[in-house]
Design a protein around this motif. Sequence first.
Motif, PDB file in Angstrom:
ATOM      1  N   THR A 296       6.480 -18.318 -31.041  1.00 13.88           N
ATOM      2  CA  THR A 296       5.969 -16.945 -31.024  1.00 13.88           C
ATOM      3  C   THR A 296       5.484 -16.556 -29.629  1.00 13.88           C
ATOM      4  O   THR A 296       5.604 -15.399 -29.221  1.00 13.88           O
ATOM      5  CB  THR A 296       4.839 -16.790 -32.051  1.00 13.88           C
ATOM      6  OG1 THR A 296       5.382 -17.009 -33.367  1.00 13.88           O
ATOM      7  CG2 THR A 296       4.224 -15.392 -32.001  1.00 13.88           C
ATOM      8  N   GLN A 297       4.949 -17.521 -28.893  1.00 17.45           N
ATOM      9  CA  GLN A 297       4.462 -17.235 -27.535  1.00 17.45           C
ATOM     10  C   GLN A 297       5.589 -16.772 -26.624  1.00 17.45           C
ATOM     11  O   GLN A 297       5.385 -15.933 -25.749  1.00 17.45           O
ATOM     12  CB  GLN A 297       3.786 -18.480 -26.950  1.00 17.45           C
ATOM     13  CG  GLN A 297       2.398 -18.772 -27.512  1.00 17.45           C
ATOM     14  CD  GLN A 297       2.436 -19.235 -28.966  1.00 17.45           C
ATOM     15  OE1 GLN A 297       3.381 -19.884 -29.392  1.00 17.45           O
ATOM     16  NE2 GLN A 297       1.401 -18.895 -29.723  1.00 17.45           N
ATOM     17  N   ILE A 298       6.800 -17.314 -26.827  1.00 14.32           N
ATOM     18  CA  ILE A 298       7.952 -16.855 -26.048  1.00 14.32           C
ATOM     19  C   ILE A 298       8.201 -15.376 -26.330  1.00 14.32           C
ATOM     20  O   ILE A 298       8.376 -14.567 -25.412  1.00 14.32           O
ATOM     21  CB  ILE A 298       9.210 -17.682 -26.388  1.00 14.32           C
ATOM     22  CG1 ILE A 298       9.096 -19.092 -25.813  1.00 14.32           C
ATOM     23  CG2 ILE A 298      10.475 -17.004 -25.853  1.00 14.32           C
ATOM     24  CD1 ILE A 298      10.259 -19.987 -26.173  1.00 14.32           C
ATOM     25  N   ALA A 299       8.231 -15.027 -27.610  1.00 10.92           N
ATOM     26  CA  ALA A 299       8.496 -13.642 -27.994  1.00 10.92           C
ATOM     27  C   ALA A 299       7.449 -12.709 -27.403  1.00 10.92           C
ATOM     28  O   ALA A 299       7.781 -11.643 -26.856  1.00 10.92           O
ATOM     29  CB  ALA A 299       8.536 -13.526 -29.516  1.00 10.92           C
ATOM     30  N   ARG A 300       6.181 -13.096 -27.505  1.00  8.74           N
ATOM     31  CA  ARG A 300       5.107 -12.236 -27.011  1.00  8.74           C
ATOM     32  C   ARG A 300       5.153 -12.096 -25.489  1.00  8.74           C
ATOM     33  O   ARG A 300       4.910 -11.022 -24.947  1.00  8.74           O
ATOM     34  CB  ARG A 300       3.750 -12.800 -27.453  1.00  8.74           C
ATOM     35  CG  ARG A 300       3.500 -12.665 -28.960  1.00  8.74           C
ATOM     36  CD  ARG A 300       2.144 -13.246 -29.348  1.00  8.74           C
ATOM     37  NE  ARG A 300       1.059 -12.565 -28.646  1.00  8.74           N
ATOM     38  CZ  ARG A 300       0.488 -11.444 -29.056  1.00  8.74           C
ATOM     39  NH1 ARG A 300       0.920 -10.864 -30.168  1.00  8.74           N
ATOM     40  NH2 ARG A 300      -0.489 -10.887 -28.363  1.00  8.74           N
ATOM     41  N   ALA A 301       5.493 -13.174 -24.799  1.00  9.73           N
ATOM     42  CA  ALA A 301       5.574 -13.114 -23.336  1.00  9.73           C
ATOM     43  C   ALA A 301       6.733 -12.235 -22.887  1.00  9.73           C
ATOM     44  O   ALA A 301       6.594 -11.399 -21.983  1.00  9.73           O
ATOM     45  CB  ALA A 301       5.721 -14.526 -22.765  1.00  9.73           C
ATOM     46  N   VAL A 302       7.883 -12.389 -23.529  1.00 10.90           N
ATOM     47  CA  VAL A 302       9.053 -11.575 -23.181  1.00 10.90           C
ATOM     48  C   VAL A 302       8.778 -10.102 -23.442  1.00 10.90           C
ATOM     49  O   VAL A 302       9.182  -9.220 -22.676  1.00 10.90           O
ATOM     50  CB  VAL A 302      10.290 -12.049 -23.980  1.00 10.90           C
ATOM     51  CG1 VAL A 302      11.428 -11.049 -23.870  1.00 10.90           C
ATOM     52  CG2 VAL A 302      10.745 -13.426 -23.498  1.00 10.90           C
ATOM     53  N   PHE A 303       8.027  -9.816 -24.499  1.00  9.82           N
ATOM     54  CA  PHE A 303       7.777  -8.437 -24.928  1.00  9.82           C
ATOM     55  C   PHE A 303       6.612  -7.781 -24.196  1.00  9.82           C
ATOM     56  O   PHE A 303       6.301  -6.622 -24.434  1.00  9.82           O
ATOM     57  CB  PHE A 303       7.523  -8.424 -26.440  1.00  9.82           C
ATOM     58  CG  PHE A 303       7.704  -7.086 -27.082  1.00  9.82           C
ATOM     59  CD1 PHE A 303       8.950  -6.460 -27.109  1.00  9.82           C
ATOM     60  CD2 PHE A 303       6.630  -6.433 -27.673  1.00  9.82           C
ATOM     61  CE1 PHE A 303       9.112  -5.221 -27.711  1.00  9.82           C
ATOM     62  CE2 PHE A 303       6.785  -5.201 -28.283  1.00  9.82           C
ATOM     63  CZ  PHE A 303       8.035  -4.592 -28.298  1.00  9.82           C
ATOM     64  N   GLY A 304       5.958  -8.514 -23.320  1.00  8.65           N
ATOM     65  CA  GLY A 304       4.850  -7.937 -22.568  1.00  8.65           C
ATOM     66  C   GLY A 304       3.524  -7.954 -23.284  1.00  8.65           C
ATOM     67  O   GLY A 304       2.576  -7.297 -22.853  1.00  8.65           O
ATOM     68  N   ALA A 305       3.439  -8.708 -24.395  1.00 11.46           N
ATOM     69  CA  ALA A 305       2.191  -8.762 -25.153  1.00 11.46           C
ATOM     70  C   ALA A 305       1.258  -9.848 -24.633  1.00 11.46           C
ATOM     71  O   ALA A 305       0.046  -9.778 -24.861  1.00 11.46           O
ATOM     72  CB  ALA A 305       2.483  -9.005 -26.634  1.00 11.46           C
ATOM     73  N   ASP A 306       1.794 -10.873 -23.954  1.00 15.17           N
ATOM     74  CA  ASP A 306       0.993 -11.941 -23.369  1.00 15.17           C
ATOM     75  C   ASP A 306       1.312 -12.055 -21.881  1.00 15.17           C
ATOM     76  O   ASP A 306       2.458 -11.807 -21.467  1.00 15.17           O
ATOM     77  CB  ASP A 306       1.294 -13.282 -24.053  1.00 15.17           C
ATOM     78  CG  ASP A 306       0.669 -13.394 -25.433  1.00 15.17           C
ATOM     79  OD1 ASP A 306      -0.181 -12.546 -25.762  1.00 15.17           O
ATOM     80  OD2 ASP A 306       1.040 -14.319 -26.175  1.00 15.17           O
ATOM     81  N   PRO A 307       0.335 -12.452 -21.063  1.00 14.31           N
ATOM     82  CA  PRO A 307       0.578 -12.558 -19.622  1.00 14.31           C
ATOM     83  C   PRO A 307       1.509 -13.717 -19.268  1.00 14.31           C
ATOM     84  O   PRO A 307       1.486 -14.758 -19.922  1.00 14.31           O
ATOM     85  CB  PRO A 307      -0.830 -12.790 -19.048  1.00 14.31           C
ATOM     86  CG  PRO A 307      -1.607 -13.394 -20.184  1.00 14.31           C
ATOM     87  CD  PRO A 307      -1.061 -12.776 -21.430  1.00 14.31           C
ATOM     88  N   VAL A 308       2.326 -13.510 -18.242  1.00 10.48           N
ATOM     89  CA  VAL A 308       3.247 -14.523 -17.733  1.00 10.48           C
ATOM     90  C   VAL A 308       2.701 -15.037 -16.403  1.00 10.48           C
ATOM     91  O   VAL A 308       2.347 -14.250 -15.521  1.00 10.48           O
ATOM     92  CB  VAL A 308       4.657 -13.930 -17.535  1.00 10.48           C
ATOM     93  CG1 VAL A 308       5.578 -14.933 -16.858  1.00 10.48           C
ATOM     94  CG2 VAL A 308       5.235 -13.501 -18.880  1.00 10.48           C
ATOM     95  N   THR A 309       2.614 -16.361 -16.263  1.00  6.24           N
ATOM     96  CA  THR A 309       2.084 -16.936 -15.025  1.00  6.24           C
ATOM     97  C   THR A 309       3.174 -17.281 -14.024  1.00  6.24           C
ATOM     98  O   THR A 309       2.911 -17.364 -12.823  1.00  6.24           O
ATOM     99  CB  THR A 309       1.264 -18.205 -15.340  1.00  6.24           C
ATOM    100  OG1 THR A 309       2.089 -19.130 -16.069  1.00  6.24           O
ATOM    101  CG2 THR A 309       0.043 -17.862 -16.180  1.00  6.24           C
TER     102      THR A 309
END
Length: 501
Positions: A296-309
Amino acid sequence: MSDQSLLQMQGIRKSFVGVEVLHGVDLDLRAGEIHAIVGENGAGKSTLMKTLAGVHAPDEGTIRIDGEEVTFHHPAAAQAAGVGIVYQEFNLLPDRNVAENVFIGREPRKAGLVDRRRMERETAALLEEVGESSFGPRTPVRWLSVAQQQVVEIVKARSLNARILVLDEPTAALAEGEVELLFTLVRRLQELGVGILYISHRLREVFALSDRITVIKDGGVVKTLDTSATNQRELVNLMVGRELDGYFPPRGDKADLGNVRLAVKQLSTPLLRDVSFEVRAGEIVGLAGLQGSGRTQIARAVFGADPVTAGTVEVDGKSVRFKHPRQAVKAGLGFITEDRKAEGLALAQSIADNMMLAVRTVLPARKRRSTPGLMSVRELAEVTELRARGPEQEVRFLSGGNQQKVVLSKWLQTQPQILIFDEPTRGIDVGAKAGIHDLIRKLAKDGVAVLMISSELPELIGMSDRILVMHEGRLAGELPGGASEPQIMELATGAQDEVAA
């Protein structure tokens, strides 16, 4: 399993606002039996169980426990008679410990004060009874996994001397590796003589666990069968009232795949490390892994819902960095989230309002009127085969399958080129699953790039053109569509790395 009849429900009828939803249902349960209840969403399973649990009073019919007729005007009366029910959504206080949750509202007292030692001692005995040793009475519930919280709910029911236990979709929120732990607990209760009514849409579990199966459709019992005397195909036919030609639509031709729509390169977040993969137009890429692996973290990161480092995301060859999901939607992405009720729908609003939620965030009204390809609410309902009274019906009154179709409609209205599905058929009956699978395959055939996350391995195997497997925040490997469950689990558990070491 004993031949002794523990529970008999005969001729149960129940109506709401003049509409009869249970039509003379007969059901019996034996001591030490695991009796599965199956049927499509809206078939009446939950209403029947709530009638047993004292939430609803039947309009007609009788309930007998140990041969004696009982009448429950309140859930407390059902609990006192030995009926326990564990709902799909738990009723626990996260900031209290296990013992406090087990005895909430009925704490043992000594000299007018809560007797914590006794409460913890009795909770420890109950945990030992069901074979649970991974946590104790003093463990805060907030620290527990979903599977462990479920154990607390079951122990709470046992603390009330429950001899009849209803489990409503008990594995819906569990990862693949946690299901067998639940099975062990259920079998332990069976050995103690507890009669268990097990509601599930996962037929593989039903056949692995149950002694008998009752099929309910349109508020009535279709048939009760010995599990050993039936098979999945017969059960599906009884549930949906028609033949389903296979569980999954055929895969597309690899030659028809288009250009790379989504490219993820060395993506890292606080929970992910150097994840790279591609999804092409017309392709369905499955994403597997145990709970907490980072799917799920992949999906959220790709979608802009979680920060990418670190790392990059490319859409149609162009590097993007979404700081907000709204930017992702404008770029042609859609995200069907894991929890449709909490994150995908406005439950108190109408079907029509929900269908327009996503497009309203990216297109003002004047542009919506002049944008080609936008569908009406009626057209969206036809495409997704949504069953409802009308566009003004509140979404909270729809079945799980129809709620999921409203979520799909919401994203279809944005005309996405990349769709991410997180648990697309969780808590949905067999017939609705087939419809959603057909729609996903049709979207791919029309050129949409699909990334599909699922805890149900048969679904991943049957739907995916390729399967990516996550383990502890990393991409553990890639498998072709049609790969076996052992191959997926070997990568998901890290067993392959252990053998190599």
